[in-house]
Design a protein around this motif. Structure first.
Motif, short mmCIF file in Angstrom:
data_model
loop_
_atom_site.label_atom_id
_atom_site.label_comp_id
_atom_site.label_asym_id
_atom_site.label_seq_id
_atom_site.Cartn_x
_atom_site.Cartn_y
_atom_site.Cartn_z
N TYR A 59 -79.65 -47.54 -15.75
CA TYR A 59 -81.02 -47.08 -15.96
C TYR A 59 -81.15 -45.60 -15.60
CZ TYR A 59 -86.14 -47.00 -15.74
OH TYR A 59 -87.46 -46.70 -15.95
N VAL A 60 -80.61 -45.22 -14.44
CA VAL A 60 -80.67 -43.82 -14.01
C VAL A 60 -79.87 -42.92 -14.95
CG1 VAL A 60 -80.06 -42.23 -12.15
CG2 VAL A 60 -81.08 -44.44 -11.60
N VAL A 61 -78.71 -43.40 -15.41
CA VAL A 61 -77.88 -42.63 -16.34
C VAL A 61 -78.66 -42.34 -17.62
CG1 VAL A 61 -75.81 -42.69 -17.78
CG2 VAL A 61 -75.71 -43.50 -15.41
N PHE A 62 -79.36 -43.34 -18.15
CA PHE A 62 -80.11 -43.17 -19.38
C PHE A 62 -81.35 -42.29 -19.19
CE2 PHE A 62 -77.79 -47.00 -20.85
CZ PHE A 62 -77.33 -46.50 -22.06
N VAL A 63 -81.94 -42.32 -18.00
CA VAL A 63 -83.07 -41.43 -17.72
C VAL A 63 -82.64 -39.98 -17.88
CG1 VAL A 63 -84.55 -40.53 -15.88
CG2 VAL A 63 -84.41 -42.97 -16.24
N VAL A 64 -81.47 -39.64 -17.32
CA VAL A 64 -81.00 -38.26 -17.32
C VAL A 64 -80.54 -37.82 -18.71
CG1 VAL A 64 -79.26 -36.70 -16.37
CG2 VAL A 64 -80.38 -38.37 -14.89
N THR A 65 -79.80 -38.69 -19.41
CA THR A 65 -79.19 -38.28 -20.68
C THR A 65 -80.09 -38.46 -21.89
OG1 THR A 65 -78.18 -40.48 -20.94
CG2 THR A 65 -76.87 -38.78 -19.83
N CYS A 66 -81.07 -39.35 -21.80
CA CYS A 66 -81.93 -39.63 -22.96
C CYS A 66 -83.42 -39.47 -22.65
CB CYS A 66 -81.68 -41.05 -23.47
SG CYS A 66 -80.04 -41.30 -24.15
N GLY A 67 -83.86 -40.06 -21.56
CA GLY A 67 -85.29 -40.09 -21.26
C GLY A 67 -85.89 -38.71 -21.11
N VAL A 68 -85.37 -37.91 -20.20
CA VAL A 68 -85.94 -36.58 -19.94
C VAL A 68 -85.77 -35.64 -21.14
CG1 VAL A 68 -85.87 -34.57 -18.43
CG2 VAL A 68 -85.61 -36.85 -17.46
N PRO A 69 -84.59 -35.57 -21.79
CA PRO A 69 -84.47 -34.68 -22.96
C PRO A 69 -85.41 -35.02 -24.10
CG PRO A 69 -82.29 -35.28 -22.14
CD PRO A 69 -83.27 -36.13 -21.41
N LEU A 70 -85.56 -36.30 -24.42
CA LEU A 70 -86.47 -36.68 -25.50
C LEU A 70 -87.93 -36.50 -25.11
CD1 LEU A 70 -84.75 -39.84 -27.04
CD2 LEU A 70 -85.08 -37.61 -28.11
N PHE A 71 -88.23 -36.71 -23.84
CA PHE A 71 -89.58 -36.48 -23.33
C PHE A 71 -89.99 -35.03 -23.57
CE2 PHE A 71 -93.08 -36.17 -20.44
CZ PHE A 71 -93.51 -37.44 -20.18
N LEU A 72 -89.09 -34.11 -23.21
CA LEU A 72 -89.34 -32.68 -23.42
C LEU A 72 -89.42 -32.35 -24.90
CD1 LEU A 72 -89.60 -29.75 -22.46
CD2 LEU A 72 -87.09 -29.67 -22.33
N LEU A 73 -88.54 -32.92 -25.69
CA LEU A 73 -88.49 -32.64 -27.12
C LEU A 73 -89.79 -33.01 -27.82
CD1 LEU A 73 -86.68 -31.82 -29.57
CD2 LEU A 73 -86.05 -34.22 -29.75
N GLU A 74 -90.29 -34.21 -27.56
CA GLU A 74 -91.49 -34.68 -28.25
C GLU A 74 -92.74 -33.94 -27.78
OE1 GLU A 74 -91.91 -38.90 -28.39
OE2 GLU A 74 -89.85 -39.24 -29.01
N THR A 75 -92.83 -33.68 -26.49
CA THR A 75 -93.99 -32.92 -25.99
C THR A 75 -94.00 -31.51 -26.57
OG1 THR A 75 -93.81 -34.16 -23.91
CG2 THR A 75 -95.23 -32.25 -23.91
N THR A 76 -92.81 -30.93 -26.72
CA THR A 76 -92.69 -29.57 -27.24
C THR A 76 -93.16 -29.48 -28.69
OG1 THR A 76 -90.84 -29.03 -25.77
CG2 THR A 76 -91.07 -27.70 -27.76
N ILE A 77 -92.70 -30.40 -29.55
CA ILE A 77 -93.06 -30.30 -30.96
C ILE A 77 -94.55 -30.58 -31.18
CG2 ILE A 77 -90.72 -30.85 -31.72
CD1 ILE A 77 -91.66 -33.64 -32.44
N GLY A 78 -95.14 -31.43 -30.33
CA GLY A 78 -96.58 -31.67 -30.44
C GLY A 78 -97.37 -30.45 -30.06
N GLN A 79 -96.99 -29.82 -28.94
CA GLN A 79 -97.70 -28.63 -28.47
C GLN A 79 -97.50 -27.46 -29.44
OE1 GLN A 79 -97.59 -27.87 -24.20
NE2 GLN A 79 -97.13 -25.73 -24.60
N TYR A 80 -96.34 -27.38 -30.04
CA TYR A 80 -96.03 -26.27 -30.96
C TYR A 80 -96.80 -26.41 -32.27
CZ TYR A 80 -93.22 -23.42 -34.18
OH TYR A 80 -92.81 -22.53 -35.12
N THR A 81 -96.79 -27.60 -32.85
CA THR A 81 -97.42 -27.77 -34.17
C THR A 81 -98.91 -28.03 -34.08
OG1 THR A 81 -96.94 -30.16 -34.17
CG2 THR A 81 -95.29 -28.69 -35.16
#
Length: 578
Positions: A59-81
């Protein structure tokens, strides 16, 4: 002049899209969504099912490698567009617009299932005000001869030795609340008590969302903070119970043999995507109501913390207490799944002093957690559809009417889930339509589309332009390689197990076919939409592919370059006028 004036008046009739009233509203909305039922209901039973602590490592491994990067990615594209979950793709990568449609379909399925859990929780809350909790004894009209009151040690020993016995809490859940039938082929009548609770929940959600972020932003001040207080109270109470330490040990100490089981890793990955609401556009929409220069990079790092883990402490301390009271191993205390919330915990509070108080606290917490998730999902749907048809739905009163229509369609569609056979339908939707596998597919497509087609360097420029901070290179590696690879491996490693109810009821063949159709309905929208756009565009196939992959020129520049370009245009216009 008349034409210009009339067009301006028409434009003035359209309501502004709006923004969060403050930074706090955004943070609370996201936190309330992250700390949803997925963390208090789904996460503990996945831990329970997969050997406790063995589940925490992947669970912790997936938080670091997938959860946080995708969290940032989706928030970024929403704020940008500054767009919803569908129209944002038109400005970034039109070929991948099907990701937006697929995500909205999953949210629709989730809205229909989550609110059923809220209805059950509200019914339990009402019963919690009884002088004696109705699931604490076997002296009720719905109990059978096989009912065992496990609140005493003597009866718990008797219970473990009887194969046909059932606890008082189990019989209350199955025979009183659900009045469950023998199978999905026997739907029976609508449970009127759950129907009334369902109406109350829909009304609460409607009035939380009907004014958009203006109302949602105010509601989250209570619904996102109060569950934290309840969770802390239940955690302190749980840790003070006899046997709680054994439950915590089961929760924290991994069994090394389970770490080699690929299924444990796959379910941990799916849970990360599910609990963070990744891939379905939720974070995109919530981020789109931020101002352009909001520091979404810092927000992401603050918000991605282990609330799931804290909720696990509260649940497993109580499971340890139950195991101590019954004299059985923790692994045999309760069934996983919905029973952990509506059988195990009610059963535990019935064994505590002041059981009504702890029962009221628990179900208030469940309701508020679910409400956050539910009305955020509804807001995401409304925003995404409104941004697709702004000229129609941004006029005064249109949003409220459309939201009412949406609520009514969902309400009448889900009546089948509150019948006597409704639990079988509910589990089918939860297992197939809202499955982590569907979300994994969307997240993999999302990473590939934005990392490789839109371009990871553009994403870095956007983050730097919006926030003034340069993102860690680790995110670039995740977006390009790690996240899509992990998603693909998780999908390929998942072992399909036919859905059963309480480990004994096997669904008919047609139900499995319907379940797979529900699962594929969101996934196939991604390649289906891409093929449709390629087939209906103009020009050669390579020209169509290029135009669909290239971002909208109006959004491909940073703010500074946009400003420079606008200054040049203004100078040219002044020169032309002179």
């Amino acid at each position: 002049m008349k034409k210009i004036g009339s067009s301006q008046n028409k434009a003035e009739q359209l309501e502004a899209r709006g923004h969060w009233g403050s930074k706090t509203e955004f943070l609370l909305a996201v936190a309330g969504n992250v700390v949803g039922l997925g963390n208090v209901w789904r996460f503990p039973y996945l831990c329970y099912k997969n050997g406790g602590g063995a589940f925490l490592v992947p669970y912790v491994v997936f938080v670091v490698t997938c959860g946080v990067p995708l969290f940032l990615l989706e928030t970024t594209i929403g704020q940008y567009t500054q767009e919803g979950a569908v129209t944002c793709w038109r400005k970034l990568c039109p070929l991948a617009e099907g990701i937006g449609y697929g995500g909205q379909l999953i949210i629709l399925y989730s809205c229909m299932t989550y609110i059923i859990i809220l209805s059950w929780s509200l019914l339990y809350l009402v019963f919690s005000f009884s002088s004696e909790l109705p699931w604490s004894s076997c002296n009720n009209y719905w109990n059978t001869e096989n009912c065992i009151d496990i609140s005493t040690r003597n009866n718990s020993l008797q219970w473990t030795n009887q194969t046909n016995s059932s606890s008082a809490a189990t019989e209350f859940w199955e025979r009183r609340v659900l009045s469950i039938s023998s199978g999905i082929n026997e739907l029976g009548s609508v449970r009127w008590e759950i129907l009334l609770c369902l109406i109350v929940m829909w009304a609460a959600c409607y009035f939380s969302v009907w004014k958009g972020v203006r109302s949602t932003g105010k509601v989250v001040y209570f619904t996102a903070t109060f569950p934290y207080v309840m969770l802390l109270i239940l955690l302190i109470r749980g840790l003070s119970l006899p046997g709680a330490i054994e439950g915590v040990k089961f929760y924290l100490l991994p069994d090394p043999s389970r770490l080699t089981d690929p299924q444990v890793w796959m379910e941990a990955g799916a849970q990360i995507f599910f609990s963070y609401s990744l891939g379905v556009g939720t974070l995109t929409v919530l981020g789109s109501y931020n101002s352009y220069n909001n520091n979404c990079y810092r927000d992401c790092l603050w918000l991605c913390f282990g609330t799931s883990v804290v909720a696990g402490f509260a649940v497993f301390s109580v499971l340890g207490f139950m195991a101590n009271e019954q004299g059985v191993p923790i692994s045999e205390v309760a069934e996983s799944g919905p029973g952990l919330a509506f059988i195990a915990y009610p059963q535990a509070v019935a064994m505590m002093p002041l059981p009504q108080l702890w029962s009221i606290c628990f179900f208030i917490m469940l309701i508020l957690l679910g409400l956050d998730t539910q009305f955020v999902g509804m807001e995401v749907m409304m925003t995404s559809i409104t941004d697709m048809f702004p000229k129609v739905l941004r006029k005064a009163g249109r949003r409220e009417l459309f939201l009412l229509l949406f609520c009514l369609i969902c309400f009448f569609s889900q009546l089948v889930m509150i019948t006597q056979g409704g639990m079988y339908v509910f589990q089918m939707f939860d297992y197939y339509a809202c499955n982590g596998g569907c979300i994994l597919f969307l997240c993999m497509f999302e990473s590939l589309a934005l990392g490789w087609i839109f371009g990871v360097e553009r994403l870095y420029d956007i983050i730097k332009d919006m926030t003034g901070a340069k993102a860690n290179p680790f995110f670039k590696i995740c977006w390009l390689y790690v996240t899509p690879l992990v998603s693909l491996v998780s999908l390929s490693g998942r072992q399909y197990q036919p859905l059963t109810f309480n480990r004994w009821y096997v669904y008919p063949a047609w139900a499995y076919v319907l379940g797979w159709l529900l699962a594929l309905s969101s996934i196939l929208l991604v390649p289906g939409w891409a093929l449709y756009k390629l087939g209906t565009g103009t020009g050669s196939l390579s020209q169509r592919f290029h135009s669909l992959c290239w971002p909208d020129p109006d959004r491909s520049l940073t703010t500074q370059k946009d400003t420079e370009l606008q200054n040049i245009r203004d100078e040219e216009a002044q020169h032309f006028t002179a």
